[in-house]
Design a protein around this motif. Sequence first.
Motif, PDB file in Angstrom:
ATOM      1  N   ASP A 243      -1.185 -19.076   3.852  1.00 62.41           N
ATOM      2  CA  ASP A 243      -0.842 -19.697   2.937  1.00 62.41           C
ATOM      3  C   ASP A 243       0.665 -20.393   2.880  1.00 62.41           C
ATOM      4  OD1 ASP A 243      -2.075 -20.486   0.498  1.00 62.41           O
ATOM      5  OD2 ASP A 243      -1.967 -19.018  -0.373  1.00 62.41           O
ATOM      6  N   ASP A 244       0.392 -20.440   1.668  1.00 60.87           N
ATOM      7  CA  ASP A 244       2.066 -21.399   1.352  1.00 60.87           C
ATOM      8  C   ASP A 244       3.243 -20.519   1.049  1.00 60.87           C
ATOM      9  OD1 ASP A 244       1.393 -19.856  -0.849  1.00 60.87           O
ATOM     10  OD2 ASP A 244       2.068 -20.936  -1.878  1.00 60.87           O
ATOM     11  N   ARG A 308      -3.069 -25.454   4.781  1.00 53.59           N
ATOM     12  CA  ARG A 308      -1.356 -25.762   4.120  1.00 53.59           C
ATOM     13  C   ARG A 308      -1.599 -27.163   4.953  1.00 53.59           C
ATOM     14  NH1 ARG A 308      -0.298 -24.504  -0.655  1.00 53.59           N
ATOM     15  NH2 ARG A 308      -1.680 -22.950  -1.444  1.00 53.59           N
TER      16      ARG A 308
END
Length: 517
Positions: A243-244, A308
């Motif tokens: 993810d981020d 992402r």
Amino acid sequence: MKLNRRDLLKAAAAAGALNLAWPLSPGLSPAQAREAAEALGADYDPAPFTLGVASGDPQPSSVVLWTRLAPEPLAAEQQLPEIVEVGWVVAEDSELKRVVARGTAPASATLGHSVHVPVGGLRAGRHYWYAFTALGKRSRTGRTKTAPVGSVPRVRFASANCQAFHDGFYAAHRGIAREDLDFVIHLGDYIYEHGPVGGDAVRDHNGPEIFTLADYRVRHALYKGDASLREAHAAHPWFLTWDDHEVANDYSGTGGGAPFMQRRAAAYQAWYEHMPHRDSGASALPDPEIHRVRRWGDLLEVTVLDLRSYRSAQNLADGTILGAEQKSWLKQGIDRAPDAWHCWANSIMLSQLRGRPGGPYMFTDQWDGFLAERKEVLTHVHDSGLEDLVIITGDWHSAFVDDVRPDFDDASSPVVGTEFTAHSVTSGGYSADWNQTNGPVMGRANPHLQYFEGNRYGYDVYEVTPERWSTHMRVIADRRDPASPVTTLTTFHVDRGRAGSYEDPETKDSPAQYRRD
């Protein structure tokens, strides 16, 4: 008195001594950093295999084996030769006597002295044990498993997500290591790019951030200092997405100028150096390929998504979270899908989430920021006739169960799948008061929301048979306790050929801040 990683850091911040307590504070030597990490409960395997071993991406005849040589795990540079030959062995027994494959691989300084060994020629649906040797030392022994082929009566796997080191111990991973599982899927936020902060605000991403390859390397090494994480890696093969926070909060992989792209490249390389990742190309760098489809016999098809690397900015009429190539690949996979259960490994919530009835979306960094593409993909699911779709998701630090519809604002829109969003391993969620107040509000605002529970931490276990999918929400008692016991909060089922989920009668009275009657 329990060693309390989270409160120790908060107390140090309040006293103005966070730079002494946080192991990755500027100015600390590797020895001082390790001493600070150990004061927070970290420990490491014997050198040079301090970060443990792992396996990943199991296929019927192959798995990837991983380790990294790091005699000083929190040093920016290892005092090792440019290239170190690493031996590896795979056997049919834990004593490594019935050897089926062995070899050597070069661990180079260029890739942080990590090795990724794709071992082929294995038998389908079998457990194997493996270990590495280097510099006169041997690693711990890991266990892995290949994917089966043909008829499969059951698959059992777990997911984990969101494991901020500064927020607590990885008792959830200790639980995962002890589960009877075929594999694990990590759904992202394996590390956090920021450190601890003085306050207790949720989603407050201030703190000492990281930017360089050396920064990201030592951050990964710090996280692997939790013994339970190394144990979970050594116990089962893993599939991986991100993810981020592996890079930076809420980033878009296609946005930003040269400084950010350099930061992203550093983060991606460090991630690769520390993961049992198999890339499809000759080299995983500078952009590891995450998305893939894997099958567990005739029972389960797993689609791993990368939400992402290819996304545009949020809230654009023509915005994309998948990117054109990955979206085309996903839709083609839907069209060619076999008659099986279909699991999408999805790092951020796909289902719509409004903060109040008729109000705005809570977080458009999720699929809510890419409305047209979400509707396009889910409409394609419906129009293709795909059945038995279950989406597993992380990121939210709370548990949700949602019916998935092509149009979430249309009550007549058909249910095409179920999304299970799992609790975090340690990363802080909203307060109990916020959850109690807002759980019913979210329920009224989102008719597809079936369940919400935000006061706990843990992981999910999925048990899948030809007739039924069961999601067991495992929770720990206390993230401040590295040996915290694990219990099952509740279980939800999805029946084959019937869209939508239902809670198990034995657990439907468990605590929650919202469940639909």
